[in-house]
Structure formats: structure tokens, C-alpha cells
Design an enzyme around this catalytic site. Structure first.
Site, short mmCIF file in Angstrom:
data_model
loop_
_atom_site.label_atom_id
_atom_site.label_comp_id
_atom_site.label_asym_id
_atom_site.label_seq_id
_atom_site.Cartn_x
_atom_site.Cartn_y
_atom_site.Cartn_z
N CYS A 1 -59.84 -46.44 -14.93
CA CYS A 1 -59.08 -46.03 -16.11
C CYS A 1 -59.97 -45.14 -16.96
O CYS A 1 -60.99 -45.59 -17.49
CB CYS A 1 -58.63 -47.27 -16.90
N HIS B 1 -52.84 -40.56 -7.61
CA HIS B 1 -52.05 -39.76 -8.54
C HIS B 1 -51.14 -38.80 -7.79
O HIS B 1 -51.52 -38.24 -6.76
CB HIS B 1 -52.96 -38.94 -9.46
N GLU C 1 -47.79 -44.27 -15.83
CA GLU C 1 -48.84 -45.05 -15.17
C GLU C 1 -48.25 -46.24 -14.43
O GLU C 1 -47.41 -46.97 -14.97
CB GLU C 1 -49.86 -45.52 -16.20
N CYS D 1 -53.55 -40.63 -20.35
CA CYS D 1 -54.11 -41.19 -19.12
C CYS D 1 -55.30 -40.32 -18.73
O CYS D 1 -55.13 -39.14 -18.40
CB CYS D 1 -53.07 -41.22 -18.00
N GLY E 1 -55.37 -39.42 -15.08
CA GLY E 1 -54.23 -38.53 -14.87
C GLY E 1 -54.50 -37.12 -15.37
O GLY E 1 -54.10 -36.14 -14.75
#
Length: 274
Positions: free
Chosen positions: A66, A162, A211, A220, A223
Site C-alpha cells: 500500500c 493493477h 481498490e 491509491c 495505483g
């Protein structure tokens, strides 16, 4: 704590007994019956790095990595002088060991304001993302939807999987309906985060992130990195890239070794007992 509005309950577990953290995440992250957060962050000891981070989504599922969360971990460690306020530290995650540098501090030298994270090399090998597609993340592929329509994605991992979807207008993108369908699509063996990405006139990106395990969030970090990598690989822009998320901006760049470096803020909101 939060990174650009992507918020977490952080628990220092270095001296705490193990417990059912999946259940705890569901309880603490509940917006009306708990504290309320996108995820639960745990700080632990590590045998291979300075510290270890675990991250549980609000639905109780554990994520490998994360980006916003790891900046919060770095800020907590620095602000609490756990490592004598060193400006650099390493953090073990399920997605690998990451290096953090405190890039900006408060005038009194006691609080980290912005942090840069070496996010490592982007992973394009489908078996390692993982994604059931041919080729690698440098080439888009088409995913069939329940409606019979198809959307074009680019797949890569930044420590977690992703799917990057380029759109003309990110504000009008059907994130709430298309996000969960793409997150759970059979093409992803472990589900995936989905980035709805718009190329802006200045060469930067606007991104809305869906997410896995949390839904749409205000930001994110992984991301943003994935969207930037996909945009540069597809020839849409060049390094460095500012990614504009709902909660604010992240600066994404690539260093000489090909590692992706993410720089952005982290903030503490409150402390308490439950």
C-alpha cells in the site's frame, strides 16, 4: 492517519500479541460501527528490514502493498523517534522490501511532512502480476464485460496487481459500476486494483482508483505508480509524472535503476484507545 485522504487505523504491534487482524480490520474500519478507515496498518518488527508492515483492507482481506499506507508508516516511525529520526528506513511488506526517505520535515525537525518511497521495479510478467493474459503489461489487452462490451486494460504489479484503464473524462467514468466488475473479473486470479486514468493536457494524469477490498478511495499510491508506468510505456507521457487523485497529488518518477519513486504527504489525524 491518511495519505491524500486514503485513511488508515495504524497500530504499533511490535510488542503486542498476535490476533485475528482480519476480524479486527472489519470492526475498526467500519465507517459507522467502528473508527472508520480504508484499511488497518500494522507496524511490526522485521528480520530483514528496519520494520515490517502489514495492511488489511476494510473487508478483512490482506494486501501485499500500500503506497499511501507505507508513507504513513514512515511518518509514524519518524515522528515517534523510533529510529532516532533517521531520514531513511527500510520496510518489509508482502510485496517486498521498500526504502523510505523523509523528503520534507516540519521547521522543528520533529514531524515528517512528505516522504519518498522506492517502490521497486514494475512487474510486467503476467504470471507474477498475476493476470491471465498474453504478452506483458507493455501491451494492452481486452476484457469482456457482463454486458458483452469489451474494455482495454494494461496489467502490471507494483507489489499488488493493477489494471489501468484509460478514459477520456475521469470525472464521468463509471467507477462505481465498472470498478467492482473489473476488480473481480476472472482474468485476475487474486482480484486487482483498477485505475481509471485520464491523460491531461500538460502531460500529467488524473486518476480515480477502485481498490480491491476497499472500493473507491480518495487516493491509491501503488495505483498512481501503475497508472504512471502504463502511461509512459504506452507513449502517452514521459517521466516525471504528477498523478492527480481525488485526495491530492503524488509525484511519480523513475530512477536510473528503473525503480519507481513515489513522493507525497502523510498526516496524523488523532490518537486514541478502543
Amino acid at each position: 492517519m491518511h495519505g491524500l485522504g486514503n485513511d488508515f487505523v495504524l497500530i504499533d504491534c511490535r510488542y503486542a500479541p498476535d490476533r485475528d487482524f482480519a476480524l479486527l480490520a472489519r470492526r475498526l474500519c467500519h465507517r459507522t460501527e467502528g473508527i472508520g478507515a480504508d484499511g488497518l496498518l500494522l507496524l511490526l518488527d522485521s528480520e530483514i528490514a528496519d520494520f515490517r508492515m502489514r495492511i488489511f483492507n476494510s473487508d478483512g482481506s490482506e494486501a501485499q502493498m500500500c503506497g499511501n499506507g507505507i508513507r504513513c508508516i514512515g511518518k509514524y516511525v519518524f515522528d515517534a523517534a523510533i529510529a532516532a529520526r533517521r531520514r531513511t528506513m527500510t520496510v518489509e511488506t508482502l510485496g517486498g522490501v521498500r526504502s523510505i526517505t523523509v523528503a520534507g520535515i516540519s521547521p522543528d525537525g520533529c514531524r515528517a511532512l512528505t516522504l519518498a518511497v522506492d517502490m521497486g521495479l514494475p512487474v510486467l510478467d503476467p504470471s507474477r502480476v498475476p493476470v491471465r493474459s498474453v504478452g506483458d503489461g507493455s501491451a494492452p489487452f481486452t476484457v469482456s464485460l457482463d454486458s458483452g462490451a469489451g474494455v482495454e486494460l494494461m496489467a502490471l504489479s507494483m507489489g499488488n496487481p493493477h489494471g489501468v484503464l484509460f478514459v477520456d473524462d475521469v470525472d464521468a467514468a463509471p467507477v462505481g459500476s465498472l470498478g467492482p466488475e473489473l476488480e473481480r473479473h476472472p482474468v485476475w486470479p487474486e482480484k486487482a486494483n483498477i485505475e481509471f486514468t485520464q491523460l491531461l493536457a500538460d502531460g500529467n494524469l488524473a486518476v480515480r482508483a477502485w481498490e480491491r477490498g476497499a472500493g473507491e478511495t480518495r487516493a491509491c499510491g501503488t495505483g498512481a505508480c501503475a497508472a504512471a508506468v502504463a502511461a509512459v510505456m504506452s507513449g502517452r507521457t514521459s517521466w516525471p509524472v504528477t498523478v492527480r487523485l481525488r485526495g491530492g497529488d503524488l509525484l511519480i518518477d523513475m530512477d536510473a535503476a528503473g525503480h519507481i519513486v513515489m513522493t507525497g504527504p502523510a498526516a496524523e489525524v488523532f490518537r486514541g484507545k478502543i
